[in-house]
Write a protein that holds these residues in place. Structure first.
Motif, PDB file in Angstrom:
ATOM      1  N   VAL A  78       0.728  -1.224  -0.100  1.00  0.00           N
ATOM      2  CA  VAL A  78      -0.112  -0.059   0.114  1.00  0.00           C
ATOM      3  C   VAL A  78       0.689   1.184  -0.116  1.00  0.00           C
ATOM      4  O   VAL A  78       1.486   1.565   1.059  1.00  0.00           O
ATOM      5  CB  VAL A  78      -0.885   0.049   1.137  1.00  0.00           C
ATOM      6  N   ALA A  79       1.109   1.990  -1.085  1.00  0.00           N
ATOM      7  CA  ALA A  79       1.710   3.153  -1.273  1.00  0.00           C
ATOM      8  C   ALA A  79       0.964   4.187  -0.722  1.00  0.00           C
ATOM      9  O   ALA A  79       0.233   4.885  -1.530  1.00  0.00           O
ATOM     10  CB  ALA A  79       2.280   3.324  -2.742  1.00  0.00           C
ATOM     11  N   ASN A  80       0.987   4.682   0.586  1.00  0.00           N
ATOM     12  CA  ASN A  80       0.191   5.539   1.201  1.00  0.00           C
ATOM     13  C   ASN A  80       0.965   6.805   1.424  1.00  0.00           C
ATOM     14  O   ASN A  80       0.171   7.729   1.402  1.00  0.00           O
ATOM     15  CB  ASN A  80      -0.362   4.938   2.311  1.00  0.00           C
ATOM     16  N   ALA A  81       2.258   6.826   1.937  1.00  0.00           N
ATOM     17  CA  ALA A  81       2.782   8.057   2.296  1.00  0.00           C
ATOM     18  C   ALA A  81       2.749   9.131   1.120  1.00  0.00           C
ATOM     19  O   ALA A  81       2.785   8.910  -0.234  1.00  0.00           O
ATOM     20  CB  ALA A  81       4.362   7.765   2.312  1.00  0.00           C
ATOM     21  N   ALA A  82       2.406  10.345   1.548  1.00  0.00           N
ATOM     22  CA  ALA A  82       2.171  11.643   0.955  1.00  0.00           C
ATOM     23  C   ALA A  82       2.321  12.965   1.593  1.00  0.00           C
ATOM     24  O   ALA A  82       2.189  12.701   2.797  1.00  0.00           O
ATOM     25  CB  ALA A  82       0.766  11.492   0.092  1.00  0.00           C
ATOM     26  N   ILE A  83       2.511  14.018   0.766  1.00  0.00           N
ATOM     27  CA  ILE A  83       2.489  15.246   1.542  1.00  0.00           C
ATOM     28  C   ILE A  83       1.589  16.214   0.730  1.00  0.00           C
ATOM     29  O   ILE A  83       1.136  15.856  -0.584  1.00  0.00           O
ATOM     30  CB  ILE A  83       3.754  16.033   1.581  1.00  0.00           C
ATOM     31  N   ASN A 104       5.156  12.387  -3.615  1.00  0.00           N
ATOM     32  CA  ASN A 104       3.960  11.698  -3.915  1.00  0.00           C
ATOM     33  C   ASN A 104       4.042  10.958  -5.345  1.00  0.00           C
ATOM     34  O   ASN A 104       3.184   9.881  -5.629  1.00  0.00           O
ATOM     35  CB  ASN A 104       2.950  12.849  -4.199  1.00  0.00           C
ATOM     36  N   VAL A 105       4.945  11.340  -6.102  1.00  0.00           N
ATOM     37  CA  VAL A 105       5.294  10.640  -7.449  1.00  0.00           C
ATOM     38  C   VAL A 105       6.376   9.732  -7.724  1.00  0.00           C
ATOM     39  O   VAL A 105       6.386   8.440  -7.689  1.00  0.00           O
ATOM     40  CB  VAL A 105       5.025  11.766  -8.806  1.00  0.00           C
ATOM     41  N   PHE A 106       7.504  10.434  -7.532  1.00  0.00           N
ATOM     42  CA  PHE A 106       8.856   9.632  -7.966  1.00  0.00           C
ATOM     43  C   PHE A 106       9.156   8.839  -6.947  1.00  0.00           C
ATOM     44  O   PHE A 106       9.478   7.522  -7.158  1.00  0.00           O
ATOM     45  CB  PHE A 106       9.940  10.949  -8.078  1.00  0.00           C
ATOM     46  N   SER A 107       9.137   9.351  -5.722  1.00  0.00           N
ATOM     47  CA  SER A 107       9.641   8.114  -4.628  1.00  0.00           C
ATOM     48  C   SER A 107       8.662   7.214  -4.410  1.00  0.00           C
ATOM     49  O   SER A 107       8.698   6.293  -3.882  1.00  0.00           O
ATOM     50  CB  SER A 107       9.659   8.934  -3.375  1.00  0.00           C
ATOM     51  N   THR A 108       7.122   7.484  -4.319  1.00  0.00           N
ATOM     52  CA  THR A 108       6.051   6.563  -4.497  1.00  0.00           C
ATOM     53  C   THR A 108       6.252   5.452  -5.552  1.00  0.00           C
ATOM     54  O   THR A 108       6.092   4.163  -5.208  1.00  0.00           O
ATOM     55  CB  THR A 108       4.577   7.152  -4.554  1.00  0.00           C
ATOM     56  N   LEU A 109       6.559   5.760  -6.527  1.00  0.00           N
ATOM     57  CA  LEU A 109       6.881   5.041  -7.533  1.00  0.00           C
ATOM     58  C   LEU A 109       8.183   4.216  -7.555  1.00  0.00           C
ATOM     59  O   LEU A 109       7.902   2.840  -7.824  1.00  0.00           O
ATOM     60  CB  LEU A 109       6.977   5.762  -9.141  1.00  0.00           C
ATOM     61  N   GLU A 110       9.249   4.694  -6.817  1.00  0.00           N
ATOM     62  CA  GLU A 110      10.345   3.914  -6.551  1.00  0.00           C
ATOM     63  C   GLU A 110      10.084   2.886  -5.553  1.00  0.00           C
ATOM     64  O   GLU A 110      10.336   1.688  -5.753  1.00  0.00           O
ATOM     65  CB  GLU A 110      11.204   4.860  -5.960  1.00  0.00           C
ATOM     66  N   THR A 111       9.026   3.026  -4.583  1.00  0.00           N
ATOM     67  CA  THR A 111       8.882   1.794  -3.682  1.00  0.00           C
ATOM     68  C   THR A 111       7.885   1.033  -4.245  1.00  0.00           C
ATOM     69  O   THR A 111       7.901  -0.251  -3.936  1.00  0.00           O
ATOM     70  CB  THR A 111       8.112   2.593  -2.319  1.00  0.00           C
ATOM     71  N   ALA A 112       7.071   1.358  -5.042  1.00  0.00           N
ATOM     72  CA  ALA A 112       6.069   0.423  -5.838  1.00  0.00           C
ATOM     73  C   ALA A 112       6.833  -0.392  -6.724  1.00  0.00           C
ATOM     74  O   ALA A 112       6.371  -1.572  -6.972  1.00  0.00           O
ATOM     75  CB  ALA A 112       5.045   1.310  -6.646  1.00  0.00           C
ATOM     76  N   ARG A 113       7.900  -0.030  -7.505  1.00  0.00           N
ATOM     77  CA  ARG A 113       8.720  -0.795  -8.231  1.00  0.00           C
ATOM     78  C   ARG A 113       9.517  -1.694  -7.480  1.00  0.00           C
ATOM     79  O   ARG A 113       9.822  -2.764  -7.876  1.00  0.00           O
ATOM     80  CB  ARG A 113       9.840   0.164  -8.885  1.00  0.00           C
ATOM     81  N   ILE A 127      -0.665  -4.121  -5.675  1.00  0.00           N
ATOM     82  CA  ILE A 127      -0.124  -2.967  -5.115  1.00  0.00           C
ATOM     83  C   ILE A 127      -1.389  -1.723  -5.234  1.00  0.00           C
ATOM     84  O   ILE A 127      -2.188  -1.704  -6.070  1.00  0.00           O
ATOM     85  CB  ILE A 127       0.708  -2.428  -6.317  1.00  0.00           C
ATOM     86  N   VAL A 128      -1.631  -1.269  -4.037  1.00  0.00           N
ATOM     87  CA  VAL A 128      -2.653  -0.266  -3.804  1.00  0.00           C
ATOM     88  C   VAL A 128      -2.172   1.064  -3.812  1.00  0.00           C
ATOM     89  O   VAL A 128      -1.297   1.379  -2.892  1.00  0.00           O
ATOM     90  CB  VAL A 128      -3.485  -0.564  -2.641  1.00  0.00           C
ATOM     91  N   PHE A 129      -2.301   2.167  -4.803  1.00  0.00           N
ATOM     92  CA  PHE A 129      -1.821   3.545  -4.546  1.00  0.00           C
ATOM     93  C   PHE A 129      -2.787   4.214  -3.808  1.00  0.00           C
ATOM     94  O   PHE A 129      -4.169   4.420  -4.209  1.00  0.00           O
ATOM     95  CB  PHE A 129      -1.641   4.074  -6.254  1.00  0.00           C
ATOM     96  N   MET A 130      -2.433   4.933  -2.852  1.00  0.00           N
ATOM     97  CA  MET A 130      -3.560   5.748  -2.143  1.00  0.00           C
ATOM     98  C   MET A 130      -3.348   7.097  -2.712  1.00  0.00           C
ATOM     99  O   MET A 130      -2.567   7.828  -2.755  1.00  0.00           O
ATOM    100  CB  MET A 130      -2.997   6.160  -0.784  1.00  0.00           C
ATOM    101  N   SER A 131      -4.513   7.370  -3.859  1.00  0.00           N
ATOM    102  CA  SER A 131      -4.720   8.308  -4.678  1.00  0.00           C
ATOM    103  C   SER A 131      -5.776   9.486  -3.731  1.00  0.00           C
ATOM    104  O   SER A 131      -5.335   9.665  -2.660  1.00  0.00           O
ATOM    105  CB  SER A 131      -5.191   8.056  -5.944  1.00  0.00           C
ATOM    106  N   SER A 132      -6.615   9.850  -4.573  1.00  0.00           N
ATOM    107  CA  SER A 132      -7.329  11.033  -3.865  1.00  0.00           C
ATOM    108  C   SER A 132      -8.572  11.263  -4.896  1.00  0.00           C
ATOM    109  O   SER A 132      -8.396  11.019  -5.988  1.00  0.00           O
ATOM    110  CB  SER A 132      -6.607  12.235  -3.674  1.00  0.00           C
ATOM    111  N   MET A 133      -9.564  11.915  -4.566  1.00  0.00           N
ATOM    112  CA  MET A 133     -10.356  12.602  -5.328  1.00  0.00           C
ATOM    113  C   MET A 133      -9.797  13.551  -6.203  1.00  0.00           C
ATOM    114  O   MET A 133     -10.149  13.878  -7.349  1.00  0.00           O
ATOM    115  CB  MET A 133     -11.561  13.314  -4.542  1.00  0.00           C
ATOM    116  N   ALA A 134      -8.566  14.222  -5.877  1.00  0.00           N
ATOM    117  CA  ALA A 134      -7.729  15.037  -6.481  1.00  0.00           C
ATOM    118  C   ALA A 134      -6.804  14.308  -7.666  1.00  0.00           C
ATOM    119  O   ALA A 134      -6.394  15.106  -8.403  1.00  0.00           O
ATOM    120  CB  ALA A 134      -6.729  15.703  -5.741  1.00  0.00           C
TER     121      ALA A 134
END
Length: 261
Positions: A78-83, A104-113, A127-134
């Motif tokens: 679960v890729a949840n970390a974000a700012i 939110n993008v580069f480091s999240t993708l690195e961990t997902a990889r 793999i679950v990406f914590m996205s947003s309504m945004a």
């Protein structure tokens, strides 16, 4: 069925609540947090809740910390970390924009990889990406975060197609506005650099926009939905919650096709 679930950004907000909730359901949770004080705090909360949980420090922007992921075996990532930070795109410091994309993008993708490589080897995983309504919607003074989550949506869609041949599933969870303090901190950040004597954006309009924070949903509801969805073997690619948020996302997408300049 009990799962081993790795979740990033578990030191605060929805991530922390979900990590504890999954552990209470009997799942083996590996919770990474940004700093050492959060390690101590989460371990204490897990102890008080009577659950076992592996907690360790992993700042997802730190390559040395990322390597620590290699030690673990898990079924779901679960890729949840974000700012988050608010402000007008025409005037917000570009350093803030770059930092949001770094996390939110580069480091999240690195961990997902890292997770994807493990799952390809096992020929299964999720793999679950914590996205947003945004990830679908965007509005004034919230463009930084929305841009990063739009990028994350594209990553999730592409990775979903690429991982099919390896029996690896990819999904997003798209929360609406929930009262965890995450959105409030983002709204406050812009006042650290904004100077009405220097910047042209109307402070009154930004203050009016911030009033939306008064109608956030209870965090417990979203945590319960995440605890329900994350361990499942089969569900929709996108889980938007609550239904009011899902409806708003669909409506805005449709309106964008009809909107005149």
């Amino acid at each position: 069925m009990t799962k081993t679930i790795f979740i990033t950004g578990a030191g605060t907000g929805l991530g922390k609540g979900t990590a504890l909730g999954l552990a209470k359901e009997g799942h083996h949770v590996i919770a990474s947090v940004e700093n050492h004080p959060q390690v101590t705090s989460l371990r204490q909360e897990a102890k008080e809740a009577g659950v076992k949980m592996e907690v360790f420090k992993m700042d997802i922007t730190n390559p040395e910390d990322q390597i620590r992921m290699e030690r673990y075996d898990f079924d779901i990532f679960v890729a949840n970390a974000a700012i988050n930070e608010g402000g007008p795109l025409g005037e917000v410091p570009m350093s803030a924009f770059r930092e949001i994309f770094e996390v939110n993008v580069f480091s999240t993708l690195e961990t997902a990889r890292i997770a994807a490589a493990k799952f390809v080897e096992k020929q299964e995983g999720k793999i679950v990406f914590m996205s947003s309504m945004a990830g679908v919607m965007a509005s004034g003074y919230k463009g930084l975060y929305a841009a990063s989550k739009h990028a994350l949506e594209a990553i999730a869609k592409s990775l979903s197609e690429e991982m099919k041949e390896f029996n690896v599933k990819v999904a997003t969870i798209n929360p609406g506005p929930f009262d965890t303090g995450f959105n409030d901190r983002a709204a406050e950040e812009k006042w650290e650099w904004f100077d009405k004597e220097v910047h042209y954006t109307s402070p009154e309009k930004m203050q009016e926009n911030d009033k939306g924070l008064d109608s956030q949903f209870p965090a417990e509801d979203m945590i319960a939905e995440m605890v329900r969805i994350i361990p499942k073997d089969s569900h929709k690619f996108r889980t938007a919650y609550p239904q009011k948020t899902a409806d708003s996302m669909r409506q805005e997408e449709q309106e964008n096709w009809e909107k005149e300049m």
